[in-house]
Design an enzyme around this catalytic site. Structure first.
Site, PDB file in Angstrom:
ATOM      1  N   ILE A  10      81.387   5.819 -10.678  1.00 11.60           N
ATOM      2  CA  ILE A  10      82.062   7.120 -10.582  1.00 11.60           C
ATOM      3  C   ILE A  10      82.219   7.579  -9.125  1.00 11.60           C
ATOM      4  O   ILE A  10      83.113   8.370  -8.822  1.00 11.60           O
ATOM      5  CB  ILE A  10      81.331   8.193 -11.432  1.00 11.60           C
ATOM      6  CG1 ILE A  10      82.272   9.341 -11.798  1.00 11.60           C
ATOM      7  CG2 ILE A  10      80.064   8.687 -10.749  1.00 11.60           C
ATOM      8  CD1 ILE A  10      81.786  10.228 -12.907  1.00 11.60           C
ATOM      9  N   ASN A  23      69.377  16.550 -12.565  1.00 13.79           N
ATOM     10  CA  ASN A  23      68.211  17.130 -13.239  1.00 13.79           C
ATOM     11  C   ASN A  23      68.064  18.561 -12.758  1.00 13.79           C
ATOM     12  O   ASN A  23      68.758  18.978 -11.825  1.00 13.79           O
ATOM     13  CB  ASN A  23      66.939  16.298 -12.999  1.00 13.79           C
ATOM     14  CG  ASN A  23      66.596  16.214 -11.528  1.00 13.79           C
ATOM     15  OD1 ASN A  23      66.382  17.233 -10.877  1.00 13.79           O
ATOM     16  ND2 ASN A  23      66.582  15.009 -10.989  1.00 13.79           N
ATOM     17  N   ASP A  33      73.057  10.053 -10.374  1.00  7.47           N
ATOM     18  CA  ASP A  33      72.690  11.127  -9.435  1.00  7.47           C
ATOM     19  C   ASP A  33      72.388  10.528  -8.054  1.00  7.47           C
ATOM     20  O   ASP A  33      72.922  10.984  -7.021  1.00  7.47           O
ATOM     21  CB  ASP A  33      71.454  11.843 -10.008  1.00  7.47           C
ATOM     22  CG  ASP A  33      71.162  13.175  -9.348  1.00  7.47           C
ATOM     23  OD1 ASP A  33      71.987  13.642  -8.547  1.00  7.47           O
ATOM     24  OD2 ASP A  33      70.095  13.752  -9.641  1.00  7.47           O
ATOM     25  N   TYR A 124      67.423   9.526 -19.347  1.00  8.82           N
ATOM     26  CA  TYR A 124      67.122  10.535 -20.375  1.00  8.82           C
ATOM     27  C   TYR A 124      67.179   9.981 -21.812  1.00  8.82           C
ATOM     28  O   TYR A 124      66.922  10.701 -22.766  1.00  8.82           O
ATOM     29  CB  TYR A 124      68.027  11.757 -20.215  1.00  8.82           C
ATOM     30  CG  TYR A 124      67.625  12.695 -19.088  1.00  8.82           C
ATOM     31  CD1 TYR A 124      66.480  12.456 -18.315  1.00  8.82           C
ATOM     32  CD2 TYR A 124      68.380  13.833 -18.796  1.00  8.82           C
ATOM     33  CE1 TYR A 124      66.113  13.319 -17.296  1.00  8.82           C
ATOM     34  CE2 TYR A 124      68.012  14.707 -17.773  1.00  8.82           C
ATOM     35  CZ  TYR A 124      66.885  14.445 -17.029  1.00  8.82           C
ATOM     36  OH  TYR A 124      66.518  15.317 -16.021  1.00  8.82           O
TER      37      TYR A 124
HETATM   38  N1  AR6 Z   1      78.727   5.526 -11.919  1.00 10.46           N
HETATM   39  C1  AR6 Z   1      78.899   5.848 -13.211  1.00 10.46           C
HETATM   40  N2  AR6 Z   1      77.902   5.823 -14.114  1.00 10.46           N
HETATM   41  C2  AR6 Z   1      76.675   5.428 -13.683  1.00 10.46           C
HETATM   42  C3  AR6 Z   1      76.419   5.072 -12.337  1.00 10.46           C
HETATM   43  C4  AR6 Z   1      77.522   5.126 -11.430  1.00 10.46           C
HETATM   44  N3  AR6 Z   1      77.378   4.830 -10.146  1.00 10.46           N
HETATM   45  N4  AR6 Z   1      75.104   4.725 -12.237  1.00 10.46           N
HETATM   46  C5  AR6 Z   1      74.563   4.850 -13.468  1.00 10.46           C
HETATM   47  N5  AR6 Z   1      75.507   5.262 -14.353  1.00 10.46           N
HETATM   48  P1  AR6 Z   1      71.413   8.305 -15.584  1.00 10.46           P
HETATM   49  P2  AR6 Z   1      70.631  10.593 -17.289  1.00 10.46           P
HETATM   50  C6  AR6 Z   1      75.403   5.551 -15.791  1.00 10.46           C
HETATM   51  O1  AR6 Z   1      70.083   7.672 -15.733  1.00 10.46           O
HETATM   52  O2  AR6 Z   1      70.323   9.685 -18.419  1.00 10.46           O
HETATM   53  C7  AR6 Z   1      68.457  10.783 -12.637  1.00 10.46           C
HETATM   54  O3  AR6 Z   1      67.314  10.354 -11.984  1.00 10.46           O
HETATM   55  C8  AR6 Z   1      74.279   4.900 -16.564  1.00 10.46           C
HETATM   56  O4  AR6 Z   1      74.639   3.592 -16.977  1.00 10.46           O
HETATM   57  O5  AR6 Z   1      72.067   8.302 -14.256  1.00 10.46           O
HETATM   58  O6  AR6 Z   1      71.457  11.810 -17.552  1.00 10.46           O
HETATM   59  C9  AR6 Z   1      68.660  12.287 -12.537  1.00 10.46           C
HETATM   60  O7  AR6 Z   1      68.188  12.812 -11.325  1.00 10.46           O
HETATM   61  C10 AR6 Z   1      74.159   5.835 -17.772  1.00 10.46           C
HETATM   62  O8  AR6 Z   1      75.039   5.431 -18.807  1.00 10.46           O
HETATM   63  O9  AR6 Z   1      71.371   9.869 -16.043  1.00 10.46           O
HETATM   64  C11 AR6 Z   1      67.862  12.796 -13.698  1.00 10.46           C
HETATM   65  O10 AR6 Z   1      66.499  12.934 -13.372  1.00 10.46           O
HETATM   66  C12 AR6 Z   1      74.641   7.184 -17.235  1.00 10.46           C
HETATM   67  O11 AR6 Z   1      75.170   6.926 -15.935  1.00 10.46           O
HETATM   68  C13 AR6 Z   1      68.035  11.718 -14.742  1.00 10.46           C
HETATM   69  O12 AR6 Z   1      68.304  10.517 -14.017  1.00 10.46           O
HETATM   70  C14 AR6 Z   1      73.555   8.225 -17.138  1.00 10.46           C
HETATM   71  O13 AR6 Z   1      72.360   7.630 -16.664  1.00 10.46           O
HETATM   72  C15 AR6 Z   1      69.205  11.984 -15.649  1.00 10.46           C
HETATM   73  O14 AR6 Z   1      69.255  11.013 -16.651  1.00 10.46           O
END
Ligand code: AR6
Length: 169
Positions: A10, A23, A33, A124
């Site tokens: 993204i 978060n 993030d 999460y």
């Molecule tokens: N571009 C698009 N999607 C992505 C990318 C990227 N560069 N990297 C990962 N994803 P997550 P959550 C996807 O863990 O579950 C963080 O530490 C990934 O495959 O990023 O909402 C925050 O600070 C997954 O499908 O977010 C919070 O503490 C999706 O993004 C916590 O993680 C969400 O995964 C939030 O957890």
């Protein structure tokens, strides 16, 4: 509103706004993030800190906006997803709020194109299928005169397959 699906990172998307799965601290973390803060630079964190100083932590399901720093987007909308805890009804409502509040905030900024990651489906642990159903439903139900295009950005194969099916692609 037109809905599109892109497989990838993204931080590379050129949209008026991209959404961050943040978060409640708003101070960064791993996953998407971490990628957004790394690629976008310090200006994003500085604005997150200003928001923290002004309003305190961001509650689950709510959304705030900052600059996109060095990213190709104009804004980053930070929304706080919900940690999956087997309370399907409550978790679903909170995740739906992430999409609704991000879209409302985008409208208030006159955003025409917005890209969402698959909020809550990483760290999460929200079940991907259910999260996808909620995301697609909330975007499809959102009536907007301003937003023209919503892009779902899927990073992993499983989410890509789920969204392809949900969007009949
Ligand atoms: N571009 C698009 N999607 C992505 C990318 C990227 N560069 N990297 C990962 N994803 P997550 P959550 C996807 O863990 O579950 C963080 O530490 C990934 O495959 O990023 O909402 C925050 O600070 C997954 O499908 O977010 C919070 O503490 C999706 O993004 C916590 O993680 C969400 O995964 C939030 O957890």
């Amino acid at each position: 509103m037109k809905i599109e699906l892109i497989k990838g990172d993204i931080t590379k998307i050129k949209a008026d706004a991209i959404v961050n799965a943040a978060n409640s601290s708003l101070l960064g973390g791993g996953g998407v993030d971490g990628a957004i803060h790394r690629a976008g630079g310090k200006q994003i964190l500085d604005e997150c800190m200003e928001i923290r100083n002004r309003q305190g932590k961001c509650k689950t399901g709510e959304a705030v906006v900052t600059t996109a720093g060095n990213l190709p987007a104009n804004y980053v909308i930070h929304t706080v997803g919900t940690v999956w805890n087997n309370n399907e009804e409550k978790s679903s409502e909170l995740l739906a709020n992430c999409y609704k509040n991000s879209l409302k905030l985008a409208e208030s900024l006159n955003v025409k194109t917005i890209a969402f990651p698959n909020i809550s489906t990483g760290v999460y642990r929200f079940p991907k299928e259910l999260a996808g159903e909620i995301a697609v439903r909330e975007v499809e139900n959102f009536q907007s005169e301003i937003i023209e295009k919503v892009v779902f950005v899927c990073f992993d194969d499983e989410n890509e397959m789920i969204y392809k099916r949900l969007l009949n692609l």
